[in-house]
Design an enzyme around this catalytic site. Sequence first.
Site, short mmCIF file in Angstrom:
data_model
loop_
_atom_site.label_atom_id
_atom_site.label_comp_id
_atom_site.label_asym_id
_atom_site.label_seq_id
_atom_site.Cartn_x
_atom_site.Cartn_y
_atom_site.Cartn_z
CE LYS A 40 5.11 -7.02 3.81
NZ LYS A 40 5.67 -6.05 3.26
CE1 TYR A 261 -13.71 2.09 28.94
CE2 TYR A 261 -13.18 2.06 26.54
CZ TYR A 261 -13.74 1.70 28.20
OH TYR A 261 -14.06 -0.12 27.85
C1 LIG Z 1 5.24 -5.33 1.67
C2 LIG Z 1 6.61 -5.77 0.85
C3 LIG Z 1 6.09 -5.31 -0.81
C4 LIG Z 1 4.80 -4.61 -0.91
O1 LIG Z 1 3.82 -3.86 -1.26
P1 LIG Z 1 2.92 -3.34 -1.12
O2 LIG Z 1 3.08 -1.44 -0.80
O3 LIG Z 1 1.78 -3.66 -0.11
O4 LIG Z 1 3.13 -3.38 -2.17
C5 LIG Z 1 6.54 -5.72 -2.29
N1 LIG Z 1 8.53 -6.22 -1.56
C6 LIG Z 1 8.95 -6.13 0.11
C7 LIG Z 1 10.29 -6.91 -0.19
C8 LIG Z 1 8.24 -5.71 0.62
O5 LIG Z 1 8.35 -6.26 2.10
#
Ligand SMILES: *Cc1c(COP(=O)(O)O)cnc(C)c1O
Length: 385
Positions: A40, A261
């Site tokens: 994703k 800053y």
């Molecule tokens: C992001 C996600 C994962 C993977 O998560 P990690 O912690 O990166 O292994 C798995 N399942 C779903 C539904 C997710 O949104």
Amino acid sequence: MKGAKLTINLSALQSNAKYILEDVKRTSTKKDSGVIAMVKNNAYNLGLAKVADSFYKGGIRFFATTSIRECEAIRDRYSDVHILCVNPNTEFDFMREYGITATLPSFEYIQENYEKMRDISWHIEWAGYMRRSGCRSEAELRNILEFAKSKGIKIEGLWTHFSWADTFDKEKNYEKERDEWIALLKNITKDYSFNYIHSQNSAAFSRDGILPNHTHIRPGILLYGYYPHDRYENDKITPSIELSGEVISIIKLSAGESIGYCSSFVPAENTFVAVVNIGYGDGLLRKRGIGHDVIINDKKYKLVSFMMSHTVVKIDEYVYMEDSFDASEKIIRVNIENSDVKVGDTVYYYNKELPLHEFTKKGVGSCSEQMSPLNYSTLEVEYIR
Ligand SMILES: *Cc1c(COP(=O)(O)O)cnc(C)c1O
């Protein structure tokens, strides 16, 4: 002058995929077990196409993402993979035409849409403690399964996403949600069978190995080369990114003279600092900044100031490496005349010695939080094999 640079190691992605896939196949009791690679958000911002290709070369044949545009991009590259869209949606024609595996989130959804749901593979989502979607009771799940059977809707899978997998709390919430899910599976698989049962992200897999009745795990961050916590740490997983800047000037500050800053760093004694051409505008998290380490010429130094395009490193003291990431870090003072830090030197923020997960332990944020803001418009990006 080199720009600040992000290097993405595609062979690390490939070998991580291969290792985890073999680990699952070796430890699972199911014949057709495997890994659903989570890609994703542009593959955790590393570039969907190149990451998917690397995972594919490592043996991955099942991908998951939240967006249907990303499902489409994966299908355009590969006809021989499964692609799960974990977000529920109603793009039925698209999912049918592209062979996308879809998420069935509730009894209401199937009642409303069953006429359009034929010839698509469905995985029912269980809400668990996450409750951002998915069915909420065993009765609802059974209603869906019966209704699907009567309408000829193909239910191939059942999945959930644990909301506590990355957290160790006194109330043991992860263990509770996991055990409720395992009990549900035990009941439901007496009456129905599924080709795919999956729930575990990287953290849950690291805690427990593949769970009973499960056919797949669904990791992200482990495939990218980072440990969500230290339960699974070994030397088999290779970090995939390197982030570096370059020393653009070396400044002598007298005691009491500030830099940055609002006088963000004011040394109590005469001090030398290096200014580096990378900052939060390049996607480096502010929390990753002050007080944390960078590596210059194989020595660790501390960051003392953080700006949009610059960071400042104290270079007349370094951290004795063997003790690094330990509460008892030993600081060695160097006479600046003997310091080996020069203008033009490379300054590492992330590499094999500075993996993202070490900063997660220090409270900087999860590995995906550190990866996803990296700015591809300002960094020089290089993919290596
Ligand atoms: C992001 C996600 C994962 C993977 O998560 P990690 O912690 O990166 O292994 C798995 N399942 C779903 C539904 C997710 O949104």
